[in-house]
Scaffold this motif. Structure first.
Motif, PDB file in Angstrom:
ATOM      1  N   UNK A  46     -12.203  -7.947 -20.497  1.00  0.00           N
ATOM      2  CA  UNK A  46     -12.091  -8.336 -21.906  1.00  0.00           C
ATOM      3  C   UNK A  46     -11.606  -7.192 -22.790  1.00  0.00           C
ATOM      4  N   UNK A  47     -11.546  -5.973 -22.268  1.00  0.00           N
ATOM      5  CA  UNK A  47     -11.044  -4.823 -23.015  1.00  0.00           C
ATOM      6  C   UNK A  47      -9.591  -4.510 -22.681  1.00  0.00           C
ATOM      7  N   UNK A  48      -8.987  -5.334 -21.832  1.00  0.00           N
ATOM      8  CA  UNK A  48      -7.584  -5.146 -21.522  1.00  0.00           C
ATOM      9  C   UNK A  48      -7.307  -4.196 -20.381  1.00  0.00           C
ATOM     10  N   UNK A  49      -8.340  -3.819 -19.600  1.00  0.00           N
ATOM     11  CA  UNK A  49      -8.105  -3.023 -18.398  1.00  0.00           C
ATOM     12  C   UNK A  49      -7.676  -3.954 -17.260  1.00  0.00           C
ATOM     13  N   UNK A  50      -6.836  -3.454 -16.367  1.00  0.00           N
ATOM     14  CA  UNK A  50      -6.334  -4.256 -15.258  1.00  0.00           C
ATOM     15  C   UNK A  50      -6.781  -3.641 -13.935  1.00  0.00           C
ATOM     16  N   UNK A  51      -7.100  -4.512 -12.975  1.00  0.00           N
ATOM     17  CA  UNK A  51      -7.581  -4.077 -11.672  1.00  0.00           C
ATOM     18  C   UNK A  51      -6.737  -4.749 -10.592  1.00  0.00           C
ATOM     19  N   UNK A  52      -6.066  -3.920  -9.801  1.00  0.00           N
ATOM     20  CA  UNK A  52      -5.187  -4.399  -8.746  1.00  0.00           C
ATOM     21  C   UNK A  52      -5.823  -4.069  -7.400  1.00  0.00           C
ATOM     22  N   UNK A  53      -5.722  -4.993  -6.437  1.00  0.00           N
ATOM     23  CA  UNK A  53      -6.253  -4.748  -5.093  1.00  0.00           C
ATOM     24  C   UNK A  53      -5.304  -5.324  -4.064  1.00  0.00           C
ATOM     25  N   UNK A  54      -5.132  -4.602  -2.969  1.00  0.00           N
ATOM     26  CA  UNK A  54      -4.345  -5.089  -1.848  1.00  0.00           C
ATOM     27  C   UNK A  54      -4.785  -4.321  -0.600  1.00  0.00           C
ATOM     28  N   UNK A  55      -4.042  -4.509   0.486  1.00  0.00           N
ATOM     29  CA  UNK A  55      -4.340  -3.859   1.765  1.00  0.00           C
ATOM     30  C   UNK A  55      -3.091  -3.162   2.278  1.00  0.00           C
ATOM     31  N   UNK A  56      -3.273  -2.082   3.012  1.00  0.00           N
ATOM     32  CA  UNK A  56      -2.128  -1.278   3.424  1.00  0.00           C
ATOM     33  C   UNK A  56      -2.299  -0.809   4.867  1.00  0.00           C
ATOM     34  N   UNK A  57      -1.185  -0.660   5.563  1.00  0.00           N
ATOM     35  CA  UNK A  57      -1.178  -0.090   6.904  1.00  0.00           C
ATOM     36  C   UNK A  57       0.206   0.499   7.154  1.00  0.00           C
ATOM     37  N   UNK A  58       0.343   1.274   8.226  1.00  0.00           N
ATOM     38  CA  UNK A  58       1.638   1.830   8.588  1.00  0.00           C
ATOM     39  C   UNK A  58       2.555   0.735   9.111  1.00  0.00           C
ATOM     40  N   UNK A  59       3.834   0.799   8.752  1.00  0.00           N
ATOM     41  CA  UNK A  59       4.792  -0.216   9.170  1.00  0.00           C
ATOM     42  C   UNK A  59       4.863  -0.310  10.689  1.00  0.00           C
ATOM     43  N   UNK A  60       4.802   0.815  11.348  1.00  0.00           N
ATOM     44  CA  UNK A  60       4.950   0.853  12.802  1.00  0.00           C
ATOM     45  C   UNK A  60       3.723   0.356  13.548  1.00  0.00           C
ATOM     46  N   UNK A  61       2.634   0.130  12.813  1.00  0.00           N
ATOM     47  CA  UNK A  61       1.392  -0.273  13.467  1.00  0.00           C
ATOM     48  C   UNK A  61       0.664   0.898  14.102  1.00  0.00           C
ATOM     49  N   UNK A  62       1.113   2.118  13.808  1.00  0.00           N
ATOM     50  CA  UNK A  62       0.463   3.304  14.346  1.00  0.00           C
ATOM     51  C   UNK A  62      -0.972   3.432  13.826  1.00  0.00           C
ATOM     52  N   UNK A  63      -1.748   4.232  14.532  1.00  0.00           N
ATOM     53  CA  UNK A  63      -3.112   4.507  14.093  1.00  0.00           C
ATOM     54  C   UNK A  63      -3.242   5.958  13.640  1.00  0.00           C
TER      55      UNK A  63
END
Length: 392
Positions: A46-63
């Motif tokens: 309600x104060x105009x702050x924004x919260x973004x969430x997602x998930x990320x990993x390496x393109x190659x599938x490496x660990x």
């Protein structure tokens, strides 16, 4: 409550250009993809702050966990993250999501309470099975508490969070049926917002009108703390269900001919507005009766001051439409983007506090990057949450 205290140390994404967002704004780092979980969450308080969430990993599938994501340390092959923007869309902080006794925590949804806390629905792997849990963060992104809700969840399906007037949390998700993989049920759980380990009530949905294998698409809470859930079944038939605050089922509407994919609650008219498939929007009363229907190729909907915003396809273009309270189209606004073939899908149509701008988050086709669009609504403006007195 809604500000991180001065002097409190927080982490931020390390950016090569500016910490202020320029729109369209792309969140990306070479070598990483945000397709590890396939979801985006974007909320405004309600104060105009924004919260973004997602998930990320390496393109190659490496660990290779030595590689940071935009300056943040990673502990998992696939990992969720939270990002807060100020009202002026300046980066406030960034946070990788983590769990103590598991691997690959992925964010499914977020919601905000009246005190400024952030709740995240998370799935992670523990002892070779999937667990869904809810975690609570403060305004600086620090973890306050968390609790596992259910084992044997389905990480490939979405889960959704709602919040009631007492800041209790409602989680709507699907999980595995160990006896029959074709009859996967959904579960609605109400959690105490101050003690997430306390479940106030829960309801398991195995079948409705002979339809099974439930896929959740949303949860909303009205001003009396009644709860509405939306979803669809293996047959693609959509449904809505209403609970009271104690978890009693008040009604179920399961006669939709296509998936119910988006849901908002409008407190002004005490109605729901839902998207049915990709061809129509329907208004449904608080008693489960159809009120209005509009044939429009809508993907996302959001509550406006005196109507509704809609992200839709019209005349060979994606546009932001503004609908009146009877779902009639008032006006369409252009989105500053020409190459829609590069966009895979979009989520989270979010107006600013005054309704003068609308934000839209999208995945590129390869799902490696996320783009946030800002659409200014021109001279004819609505004001979400406030009235402007204009002298003539």
């Amino acid at each position: 409550l809604f500000q991180c205290k001065v002097g409190r140390k927080v982490d931020k994404l390390k950016l090569t250009t500016t910490e202020y967002a320029l729109f369209p704004s792309v969140i990306s780092q070479k070598g990483f993809t945000m397709n590890g979980g396939g979801m985006l969450s974007f909320q405004r308080d309600c104060h105009g702050h924004y919260f973004f969430a997602s998930n990320v990993k390496l393109v190659s599938g490496e660990e290779d966990l030595s590689k940071q994501f935009m300056g943040l340390d990673r502990r998992h092959t696939t990992q969720g993250f939270l990002l807060k923007f100020t009202a002026g869309f300046r980066q406030a902080w960034a946070k990788m999501i983590d769990v103590d006794d598991g691997v690959n925590p992925m964010v499914k949804d977020t919601t905000l309470d009246s005190k400024g806390s952030i709740f995240a629905a998370i799935t992670y792997t523990k002892d070779n099975y999937q667990v869904i849990r809810v975690q609570k963060y403060d305004q600086c992104g620090e973890l306050l508490q968390g609790a596992d809700v259910k084992d044997d969840t389905i990480d490939g399906r979405d889960a959704y969070l709602g919040i009631d007037s007492k800041d209790n949390v409602v989680l709507f998700h699907s999980h595995l049926n160990k006896e029959s993989g074709e009859l996967n049920p959904c579960q609605v759980v109400k959690l105490d917002g101050d003690d997430l380990k306390t479940q106030t009530w829960q309801d398991r949905m195995d079948m409705i009108d002979g339809q099974h294998s439930c896929v959740p698409t949303g949860v909303k809470v009205d001003c009396l703390d009644n709860i509405y859930i939306s979803g669809y079944f293996a047959s693609n038939r959509g449904f809505l269900r209403k609970y009271d605050r104690e978890g009693n089922i008040l009604w179920t509407k399961a006669d939709f001919v296509d998936q119910v994919t988006e849901i908002i609650y409008d407190p002004r008219q005490d109605v729901l507005v839902v998207t049915v498939g990709t061809d129509s929007i329907m208004m449904v009363s608080a008693r489960g009766q159809e009120v209005h229907t509009l044939d429009v190729r809508a993907r996302e909907i959001a509550l406006g001051d005196e109507g509704y915003f809609v992200f839709h396809w019209i005349d060979g273009q994606h546009k932001i439409g503004y609908l009146a309270e009877d779902l009639s189209m008032v006006r369409n606004y252009e989105i500053s983007w020409n190459d829609w073939d590069s966009i895979a899908r979009c989520d989270n149509l979010v107006p600013n506090v005054y309704g003068t701008e609308v934000y839209l988050t999208c995945f590129f086709n390869d799902a490696k990057d996320v783009i946030i669009f800002q659409t200014k609504l021109g001279d004819e403006k609505t004001y979400l949450g406030a009235r402007a007195q204009i002298e003539v």
